[in-house]
Enzyme design. Structure first.
Site, PDB file in Angstrom:
ATOM      1  N   ASP A 274      20.777   3.850 -10.636  1.00 14.52           N
ATOM      2  CA  ASP A 274      19.703   3.152 -11.332  1.00 14.52           C
ATOM      3  C   ASP A 274      20.243   2.702 -12.684  1.00 14.52           C
ATOM      4  O   ASP A 274      20.507   3.542 -13.551  1.00 14.52           O
ATOM      5  CB  ASP A 274      18.482   4.056 -11.522  1.00 14.52           C
ATOM      6  CG  ASP A 274      17.267   3.287 -12.026  1.00 14.52           C
ATOM      7  OD1 ASP A 274      17.451   2.333 -12.819  1.00 14.52           O
ATOM      8  OD2 ASP A 274      16.140   3.621 -11.642  1.00 14.52           O
TER       9      ASP A 274
ATOM     10  N   THR B  15      10.552   4.088   1.895  1.00 15.92           N
ATOM     11  CA  THR B  15       9.122   4.071   1.585  1.00 15.92           C
ATOM     12  C   THR B  15       8.792   2.969   0.586  1.00 15.92           C
ATOM     13  O   THR B  15       7.687   2.921   0.063  1.00 15.92           O
ATOM     14  CB  THR B  15       8.689   5.416   0.984  1.00 15.92           C
ATOM     15  OG1 THR B  15       9.500   5.699  -0.173  1.00 15.92           O
ATOM     16  CG2 THR B  15       8.829   6.552   1.987  1.00 15.92           C
TER      17      THR B  15
ATOM     18  N   ARG C 202       9.922  -1.065   0.366  1.00 14.61           N
ATOM     19  CA  ARG C 202       9.526  -2.339   0.958  1.00 14.61           C
ATOM     20  C   ARG C 202      10.380  -2.590   2.195  1.00 14.61           C
ATOM     21  O   ARG C 202      11.584  -2.328   2.197  1.00 14.61           O
ATOM     22  CB  ARG C 202       9.700  -3.494  -0.045  1.00 14.61           C
ATOM     23  CG  ARG C 202       8.596  -3.571  -1.091  1.00 14.61           C
ATOM     24  CD  ARG C 202       7.275  -3.954  -0.471  1.00 14.61           C
ATOM     25  NE  ARG C 202       6.180  -4.019  -1.419  1.00 14.61           N
ATOM     26  CZ  ARG C 202       5.312  -3.030  -1.648  1.00 14.61           C
ATOM     27  NH1 ARG C 202       5.458  -1.881  -1.009  1.00 14.61           N
ATOM     28  NH2 ARG C 202       4.327  -3.190  -2.500  1.00 14.61           N
TER      29      ARG C 202
ATOM     30  N   ASP D 112       8.562   3.875   6.482  1.00 15.28           N
ATOM     31  CA  ASP D 112       7.119   3.756   6.276  1.00 15.28           C
ATOM     32  C   ASP D 112       6.729   2.316   6.012  1.00 15.28           C
ATOM     33  O   ASP D 112       5.554   1.987   5.972  1.00 15.28           O
ATOM     34  CB  ASP D 112       6.678   4.639   5.106  1.00 15.28           C
ATOM     35  CG  ASP D 112       5.163   4.697   4.969  1.00 15.28           C
ATOM     36  OD1 ASP D 112       4.496   4.966   5.988  1.00 15.28           O
ATOM     37  OD2 ASP D 112       4.653   4.466   3.853  1.00 15.28           O
TER      38      ASP D 112
ATOM     39  N   GLU E 134       4.555  -6.476   8.529  1.00 14.49           N
ATOM     40  CA  GLU E 134       3.569  -5.435   8.809  1.00 14.49           C
ATOM     41  C   GLU E 134       2.272  -6.117   9.249  1.00 14.49           C
ATOM     42  O   GLU E 134       1.822  -7.040   8.590  1.00 14.49           O
ATOM     43  CB  GLU E 134       3.314  -4.580   7.568  1.00 14.49           C
ATOM     44  CG  GLU E 134       4.514  -3.780   7.125  1.00 14.49           C
ATOM     45  CD  GLU E 134       4.241  -2.895   5.922  1.00 14.49           C
ATOM     46  OE1 GLU E 134       3.074  -2.844   5.472  1.00 14.49           O
ATOM     47  OE2 GLU E 134       5.181  -2.256   5.430  1.00 14.49           O
TER      48      GLU E 134
ATOM     49  N   HIS F 263       2.874   2.537   6.899  1.00 18.53           N
ATOM     50  CA  HIS F 263       2.716   2.369   5.448  1.00 18.53           C
ATOM     51  C   HIS F 263       1.690   3.359   4.890  1.00 18.53           C
ATOM     52  O   HIS F 263       0.703   2.967   4.249  1.00 18.53           O
ATOM     53  CB  HIS F 263       2.300   0.933   5.130  1.00 18.53           C
ATOM     54  CG  HIS F 263       2.730   0.495   3.756  1.00 18.53           C
ATOM     55  ND1 HIS F 263       3.019  -0.814   3.445  1.00 18.53           N
ATOM     56  CD2 HIS F 263       2.915   1.193   2.602  1.00 18.53           C
ATOM     57  CE1 HIS F 263       3.346  -0.918   2.167  1.00 18.53           C
ATOM     58  NE2 HIS F 263       3.291   0.303   1.636  1.00 18.53           N
TER      59      HIS F 263
ATOM     60  N   ALA G  55       2.729   6.448   3.195  1.00 20.69           N
ATOM     61  CA  ALA G  55       3.324   7.437   2.295  1.00 20.69           C
ATOM     62  C   ALA G  55       2.443   7.749   1.091  1.00 20.69           C
ATOM     63  O   ALA G  55       2.341   8.899   0.663  1.00 20.69           O
ATOM     64  CB  ALA G  55       4.699   6.963   1.828  1.00 20.69           C
ATOM     65  N   GLY G  56       1.801   6.740   0.534  1.00 26.35           N
ATOM     66  CA  GLY G  56       0.969   6.953  -0.653  1.00 26.35           C
ATOM     67  C   GLY G  56      -0.503   7.075  -0.365  1.00 26.35           C
ATOM     68  O   GLY G  56      -1.321   7.035  -1.290  1.00 26.35           O
TER      69      GLY G  56
END
Length: 309
Positions: free
Chosen positions: A170, A231, A233, A257, A262, A281, A283-284
């Protein structure tokens, strides 16, 4: 008027309605763009998830719009320059569901390592072959993270509790940051993460630079028999290349996920691929995260409209 054209948890909807403003709620309205435009004619606020394309065309139908609330963190369905050009504020629930996503990543790694579902199905079918389902431990394995934002850090913290080594890429992180040092995260270039990771988890936004970040070239750099978890995009992963890597054994497994597109079409290249697990989709989408996201976005929208608590 506030228009909510996708699902919002009850707590958020109730908060909007308590404001005294008119609220139009139809969680399926995003599917009918013409109808959505018609309702936006009087709207001061629009609340969406990830299905509604908020672009200049849609904004043309909303002359009184002052704020857009996004129930989630991804912004690839939001044309931000168009909002800025019109002076429309954007409210995002950044970081609110990070804990839920991090727990999903750990659940995915545990599933890949221990295959409880497969073992349970084996017993349900009358089997008792213990040696076929021993699996392996996460302790001592290397978790590679591409992206070390709020979700990535929470994944790292949980992985360290399992005794995993964590390497991460990162450019916004520095090795002397306290959170990096406290979690003993080893920062290195993306190539270094790919080459060391037993498990690779993606936590970056979709940009021109990250589109198809995981493709044949990058998959070839990963250790043979490693695992991929996405998880973030679906467009971060080249689907055909991933399918090839799984079929040839380059990768031992993957959990997605998010996919492109989609929902997944019946004839998609990822259908029927061995050792690939795709979830819709979610996970959250824990109950706790949904309530927290809804409340945060509702409060942000009302604040932008000048409504006091």
């Amino acid at each position: 008027m506030i228009v909510v054209c996708e699902f919002i948890a009850p707590s958020g909807l109730e908060r909007l309605r308590r404001s005294g403003l008119e609220v139009f709620y139809d969680p399926g309205l995003w599917k009918d763009r013409a109808a959505l435009k018609a309702h936006l004619g009087r709207a001061a606020a629009l609340v969406v998830r990830n299905q509604t394309r908020v672009d200049a065309e849609l904004l043309e139908a909303a002359p009184h719009l002052r704020v857009v609330g996004r129930l989630g963190v991804g912004l690839d369905n939001i044309e931000r320059p168009a909002l800025e050009a019109r002076g429309v504020a954007l409210c995002v629930a950044r970081g609110i569901n990070a804990g839920a996503v991090a727990e999903y990543v750990l659940a995915a790694m545990l599933h890949l390592a221990r295959n409880l579902a497969g073992a349970a199905a084996h017993v349900a079918e009358g089997g008792w072959e213990r040696t076929a389902f021993g699996g392996f431990e996460l302790a001592g394995k290397t978790l590679g993270l591409i992206g070390l934002g709020e979700v990535g850090l929470r994944v790292a913290r949980r992985a360290r509790a399992f005794g995993m080594r964590v390497v991460a890429a990162d450019p916004a992180r520095l090795p002397w940051e306290s959170v990096v040092q406290d979690l003993e995260i080893e920062l290195c270039p993306t190539s270094g993460v790919l080459e060391q990771a037993h498990f690779l988890s993606l936590h970056v936004p979709l940009t021109q630079e990250t589109r198809y970040l995981i493709r044949a070239e990058t998959l070839a750099r990963m250790p043979k028999g490693s695992y991929l978890i996405n998880t973030a995009r679906g467009e971060l992963v080249h689907a055909a290349d991933l399918a090839d890597a799984l079929r040839t054994g380059r990768l031992a497994g993957a959990v997605l996920d998010v996919v492109e597109p989609e929902p997944l079409p019946p004839d998609h290249v990822l259908r029927g691929v061995p050792n690939l697990y795709i979830t819709p989709h979610v996970a959250g989408l824990t109950a706790e995260a949904q309530e927290a996201v809804a409340l945060r976005v509702a409060e942000g929208v009302l604040q932008a409209l000048g409504v006091k608590a």
